[in-house]
Design a protein around this motif. Structure first.
Motif, PDB file in Angstrom:
ATOM      1  N   ARG A 198       1.007   4.262   0.617  1.00  0.00           N
ATOM      2  CA  ARG A 198       0.948   3.347   1.756  1.00  0.00           C
ATOM      3  C   ARG A 198       0.318   4.110   2.913  1.00  0.00           C
ATOM      4  O   ARG A 198       0.810   5.157   3.314  1.00  0.00           O
ATOM      5  N   THR A 199      -0.778   3.590   3.433  1.00  0.00           N
ATOM      6  CA  THR A 199      -1.539   4.325   4.443  1.00  0.00           C
ATOM      7  C   THR A 199      -0.758   4.477   5.743  1.00  0.00           C
ATOM      8  O   THR A 199      -0.799   5.539   6.374  1.00  0.00           O
ATOM      9  N   ASP A 200      -0.064   3.420   6.173  1.00  0.00           N
ATOM     10  CA  ASP A 200       0.701   3.455   7.418  1.00  0.00           C
ATOM     11  C   ASP A 200       1.829   2.445   7.316  1.00  0.00           C
ATOM     12  O   ASP A 200       2.011   1.801   6.276  1.00  0.00           O
ATOM     13  N   ARG A 201       2.590   2.275   8.362  1.00  0.00           N
ATOM     14  CA  ARG A 201       3.781   1.413   8.306  1.00  0.00           C
ATOM     15  C   ARG A 201       3.430  -0.042   8.016  1.00  0.00           C
ATOM     16  O   ARG A 201       4.274  -0.808   7.552  1.00  0.00           O
ATOM     17  N   TYR A 202       2.206  -0.449   8.278  1.00  0.00           N
ATOM     18  CA  TYR A 202       1.789  -1.825   8.027  1.00  0.00           C
ATOM     19  C   TYR A 202       0.972  -1.955   6.738  1.00  0.00           C
ATOM     20  O   TYR A 202       0.515  -3.040   6.394  1.00  0.00           O
ATOM     21  N   GLY A 203       0.765  -0.876   6.051  1.00  0.00           N
ATOM     22  CA  GLY A 203      -0.106  -0.887   4.888  1.00  0.00           C
ATOM     23  C   GLY A 203       0.527  -1.490   3.652  1.00  0.00           C
ATOM     24  O   GLY A 203       1.754  -1.542   3.511  1.00  0.00           O
ATOM     25  N   GLU A 204      -0.336  -1.931   2.727  1.00  0.00           N
ATOM     26  CA  GLU A 204       0.117  -2.444   1.442  1.00  0.00           C
ATOM     27  C   GLU A 204       0.629  -1.298   0.573  1.00  0.00           C
ATOM     28  O   GLU A 204       0.220  -0.136   0.735  1.00  0.00           O
ATOM     29  N   ARG A 205       1.458  -1.630  -0.378  1.00  0.00           N
ATOM     30  CA  ARG A 205       1.882  -0.676  -1.392  1.00  0.00           C
ATOM     31  C   ARG A 205       0.855  -0.706  -2.516  1.00  0.00           C
ATOM     32  O   ARG A 205       0.708  -1.730  -3.185  1.00  0.00           O
ATOM     33  N   ILE A 206       0.154   0.386  -2.730  1.00  0.00           N
ATOM     34  CA  ILE A 206      -0.917   0.421  -3.727  1.00  0.00           C
ATOM     35  C   ILE A 206      -0.543   1.407  -4.839  1.00  0.00           C
ATOM     36  O   ILE A 206      -0.478   2.615  -4.614  1.00  0.00           O
ATOM     37  N   PRO A 207      -0.291   0.907  -6.072  1.00  0.00           N
ATOM     38  CA  PRO A 207      -0.008   1.819  -7.189  1.00  0.00           C
ATOM     39  C   PRO A 207      -1.292   2.481  -7.683  1.00  0.00           C
ATOM     40  O   PRO A 207      -2.298   1.813  -7.898  1.00  0.00           O
ATOM     41  N   ILE A 266      -7.580   3.174   2.192  1.00  0.00           N
ATOM     42  CA  ILE A 266      -7.201   4.463   1.607  1.00  0.00           C
ATOM     43  C   ILE A 266      -8.402   5.391   1.577  1.00  0.00           C
ATOM     44  O   ILE A 266      -8.331   6.554   1.985  1.00  0.00           O
ATOM     45  N   ASN A 267      -9.519   4.883   1.106  1.00  0.00           N
ATOM     46  CA  ASN A 267     -10.709   5.719   0.958  1.00  0.00           C
ATOM     47  C   ASN A 267     -11.376   6.074   2.283  1.00  0.00           C
ATOM     48  O   ASN A 267     -12.237   6.961   2.323  1.00  0.00           O
ATOM     49  N   SER A 268     -10.977   5.416   3.360  1.00  0.00           N
ATOM     50  CA  SER A 268     -11.529   5.762   4.672  1.00  0.00           C
ATOM     51  C   SER A 268     -10.855   7.004   5.248  1.00  0.00           C
ATOM     52  O   SER A 268     -11.389   7.629   6.172  1.00  0.00           O
ATOM     53  N   PHE A 269      -9.693   7.379   4.708  1.00  0.00           N
ATOM     54  CA  PHE A 269      -8.987   8.555   5.211  1.00  0.00           C
ATOM     55  C   PHE A 269      -9.762   9.817   4.841  1.00  0.00           C
ATOM     56  O   PHE A 269     -10.393   9.898   3.792  1.00  0.00           O
ATOM     57  N   GLN A 270      -9.670  10.817   5.712  1.00  0.00           N
ATOM     58  CA  GLN A 270     -10.388  12.069   5.532  1.00  0.00           C
ATOM     59  C   GLN A 270      -9.417  13.230   5.332  1.00  0.00           C
ATOM     60  O   GLN A 270      -8.226  13.105   5.605  1.00  0.00           O
ATOM     61  N   ALA A 271      -9.933  14.345   4.853  1.00  0.00           N
ATOM     62  CA  ALA A 271      -9.107  15.541   4.699  1.00  0.00           C
ATOM     63  C   ALA A 271      -8.480  15.908   6.041  1.00  0.00           C
ATOM     64  O   ALA A 271      -9.134  15.861   7.083  1.00  0.00           O
ATOM     65  N   CYS A 303      -3.122  11.955   7.115  1.00  0.00           N
ATOM     66  CA  CYS A 303      -1.903  11.830   6.312  1.00  0.00           C
ATOM     67  C   CYS A 303      -1.603  10.380   5.956  1.00  0.00           C
ATOM     68  O   CYS A 303      -1.856   9.462   6.749  1.00  0.00           O
ATOM     69  N   PHE A 304      -1.068  10.183   4.754  1.00  0.00           N
ATOM     70  CA  PHE A 304      -0.517   8.891   4.366  1.00  0.00           C
ATOM     71  C   PHE A 304       0.939   8.815   4.822  1.00  0.00           C
ATOM     72  O   PHE A 304       1.655   9.823   4.796  1.00  0.00           O
ATOM     73  N   ASP A 305       1.379   7.625   5.182  1.00  0.00           N
ATOM     74  CA  ASP A 305       2.779   7.437   5.552  1.00  0.00           C
ATOM     75  C   ASP A 305       3.701   7.623   4.349  1.00  0.00           C
ATOM     76  O   ASP A 305       4.752   8.258   4.450  1.00  0.00           O
ATOM     77  N   ASP A 306       3.319   7.019   3.210  1.00  0.00           N
ATOM     78  CA  ASP A 306       4.155   7.076   2.008  1.00  0.00           C
ATOM     79  C   ASP A 306       3.321   7.487   0.813  1.00  0.00           C
ATOM     80  O   ASP A 306       2.167   7.074   0.663  1.00  0.00           O
ATOM     81  N   PHE A 307       3.956   8.271  -0.056  1.00  0.00           N
ATOM     82  CA  PHE A 307       3.320   8.715  -1.289  1.00  0.00           C
ATOM     83  C   PHE A 307       4.476   8.875  -2.284  1.00  0.00           C
ATOM     84  O   PHE A 307       4.985   9.975  -2.509  1.00  0.00           O
ATOM     85  N   ALA A 308       4.923   7.747  -2.833  1.00  0.00           N
ATOM     86  CA  ALA A 308       6.177   7.704  -3.588  1.00  0.00           C
ATOM     87  C   ALA A 308       5.945   7.841  -5.083  1.00  0.00           C
ATOM     88  O   ALA A 308       5.040   7.235  -5.649  1.00  0.00           O
ATOM     89  N   GLY A 309       6.778   8.635  -5.725  1.00  0.00           N
ATOM     90  CA  GLY A 309       6.678   8.799  -7.163  1.00  0.00           C
ATOM     91  C   GLY A 309       7.328  10.090  -7.615  1.00  0.00           C
ATOM     92  O   GLY A 309       7.999  10.748  -6.811  1.00  0.00           O
ATOM     93  N   HIS A 339      -3.844  -9.958   1.505  1.00  0.00           N
ATOM     94  CA  HIS A 339      -2.742 -10.614   2.183  1.00  0.00           C
ATOM     95  C   HIS A 339      -1.842  -9.595   2.871  1.00  0.00           C
ATOM     96  O   HIS A 339      -1.347  -8.678   2.229  1.00  0.00           O
ATOM     97  N   LYS A 340      -1.623  -9.732   4.149  1.00  0.00           N
ATOM     98  CA  LYS A 340      -0.771  -8.820   4.889  1.00  0.00           C
ATOM     99  C   LYS A 340       0.582  -9.460   5.140  1.00  0.00           C
ATOM    100  O   LYS A 340       0.750 -10.269   6.046  1.00  0.00           O
ATOM    101  N   CYS A 341       1.568  -9.120   4.338  1.00  0.00           N
ATOM    102  CA  CYS A 341       2.909  -9.651   4.555  1.00  0.00           C
ATOM    103  C   CYS A 341       3.919  -8.606   4.140  1.00  0.00           C
ATOM    104  O   CYS A 341       3.587  -7.575   3.557  1.00  0.00           O
ATOM    105  N   ASN A 342       5.173  -8.838   4.421  1.00  0.00           N
ATOM    106  CA  ASN A 342       6.211  -7.858   4.148  1.00  0.00           C
ATOM    107  C   ASN A 342       6.539  -7.713   2.676  1.00  0.00           C
ATOM    108  O   ASN A 342       7.248  -6.784   2.278  1.00  0.00           O
ATOM    109  N   CYS A 343       6.049  -8.639   1.807  1.00  0.00           N
ATOM    110  CA  CYS A 343       6.409  -8.580   0.401  1.00  0.00           C
ATOM    111  C   CYS A 343       5.776  -7.371  -0.290  1.00  0.00           C
ATOM    112  O   CYS A 343       6.208  -6.972  -1.368  1.00  0.00           O
ATOM    113  N   HIS A 344       4.747  -6.760   0.307  1.00  0.00           N
ATOM    114  CA  HIS A 344       4.126  -5.579  -0.270  1.00  0.00           C
ATOM    115  C   HIS A 344       4.343  -4.362   0.626  1.00  0.00           C
ATOM    116  O   HIS A 344       3.568  -3.440   0.630  1.00  0.00           O
TER     117      HIS A 344
END
Length: 284
Positions: free
Chosen positions: A37-46, A73-78, A81-87, A278-283
Motif C-alpha cells: 500500500r503506497t500510502d494511507r489512502y492507497g489500494e491494497r495491491i497483492p 507504485i511504479n512512480s516511487f523512487q529509490a 517509502c511504502f506505508d505498508d508492505f505486509a507478508g 475505485h477508491k474506497c475503504n473496501c481495499h
C-alpha cells in the motif's frame, strides 16, 4: 515505513524494486506474495515475491503498470517509502516441502510468460541452491518485453521464445514445450507454469498431452489478498477455492480456466468495483 532500496526499469511499464522489509524477508518462501500500500489512502495491491535476502532484510517485487494503483507504485523512487508492505502471505510452492534428495531426482520444467518470469525466478533460484538445475521457458511477444533473462540464466537452463521471432524460438511457449519434448527428446517429471491466464490454460493442455503434472499460479486473480472480498474464487477439482488463502498455486489440470478468465474480467470495466480505479475503504 518500508524504504525502496533500489529501483530499475526492466521493460516498458515494468519496474523492479528492492524493499527493506526484514521481517518479511526472514519468513519468505518461494511462491508467496506480499501486499503493498503506497500510502494511507492507497489500494491494497497483492504482488508475488520475486526474490528475498534474509541477510540484507530485503524483498524484491516486480510491478507492471496497468491501472492507477500499479502506476502509483511504479512512480516511487529509490529512497521513498511504502506505508505498508505486509507478508509473506499465501502458501509456498509445494517444492519447498520436498527434501533435497527427492528434488534432485526430478526433471522440472518451468514455463514463464510476461511478468510471470518474476515469480518463477525465486523458485528456480531456490532449487539451484539445493543442487537442482531446472529448464525454464521464457516467452514474450517480442524480445523487448523479456525480463529477468540474465538472472534466470545464472541459475537454470533457459529457452527463449518470441511470438515475432525476434529472439530465440519463433513461436509461443506451448510450441516450444512441444518442440522440447517431441523433437529434442526432453523428458520431465513436473511442470510449473506462471503467466497470463490464457497462456497457462493452453500450456496445461500441452502438458496433459505428455502426461506431465502441471502447477499454475493464479496470483493475477487476487484483489484483497486476505480471502475476505471473494474476488479470487476459482473452481479447482470441482471445489471452490480462494486463490489468496488456498493458493496461489494449484494443480493446473484441475483448474477451471474458463471460469477463472471470466472472473478476471468481471470488474475490469466497472469503476465502482475495479480495484485499480475505485477508491474506497473496501481495499484499504
Amino acid at each position: 515505513m518500508f524504504e525502496i532500496v533500489t529501483r530499475r526499469e526492466l521493460a516498458a511499464n515494468i519496474v523492479e524494486m528492492k524493499v527493506k522489509a526484514p521481517k518479511v524477508a526472514a519468513s519468505a518462501h518461494p511462491g508467496q506474495f506480499i501486499i503493498v500500500r503506497t500510502d494511507r489512502y492507497g489500494e491494497r495491491i497483492p504482488l508475488t515475491i520475486c526474490d528475498y535476502d534474509k541477510n540484507d532484510g530485503t524483498v524484491t517485487i516486480v510491478t507492471q503498470s496497468i491501472g492507477i494503483s500499479t502506476r502509483k507504485i511504479n512512480s516511487f523512487q529509490a529512497g521513498e517509502c511504502f506505508d505498508d508492505f505486509a507478508g509473506p502471505l499465501g502458501n509456498p510452492s509445494d517444492l519447498t516441502e520436498m527434501s533435497a534428495d527427492d528434488l534432485q531426482k526430478l526433471r522440472i520444467l518451468f514455463v514463464a510468460g510476461g511478468v510471470g518470469t518474476a515469480p518463477v525466478y525465486p523458485q528456480v533460484k531456490w532449487l539451484r541452491e539445493r543442487g537442482v538445475v531446472a529448464d525454464v521457458i521464457i516467452g514474450a511477444k517480442t524480445k523487448d518485453l523479456f525480463t529477468y533473462v540474465a538472472e534466470m540464466q545464472s541459475v537454470a537452463n533457459v529457452y527463449l521464445c518470441t511470438d515475432d521471432g525476434s529472439e530465440g524460438f519463433h513461436g509461443n511457449v506451448t510450441a516450444l514445450m512441444t518442440d522440447l519434448m517431441a523433437n529434442q527428446g526432453k523428458r520431465y517429471d513436473r511442470c510449473v507454469i506462471i503467466g497470463p491466464m490464457i497462456m497457462m490454460k493452453y500450456a496445461v493442455l500441452t502438458a496433459k498431452e505428455y502426461n506431465l503434472p502441471a502447477t499454475v499460479s493464479l496470483n493475477s486473480l487476487m484483489v484483497d489478498g486476505t480471502g475476505m472480498c471473494g474476488a479470487c474464487r476459482v473452481t479447482v477439482g470441482g471445489e471452490t477455492k480462494f486463490t489468496c488463502v488456498d493458493g496461489p498455486e494449484f494443480d493446473g489440470h484441475k483448474v477451471d480456466f474458463n471460469e477463472a478468465m471470466r472472473r478476471q474480467t468481471m470488474y475490469k470495466d466497472n469503476p465502482k468495483t475495479n480495484p485499480e480505479t475505485h477508491k474506497c475503504n473496501c481495499h484499504g
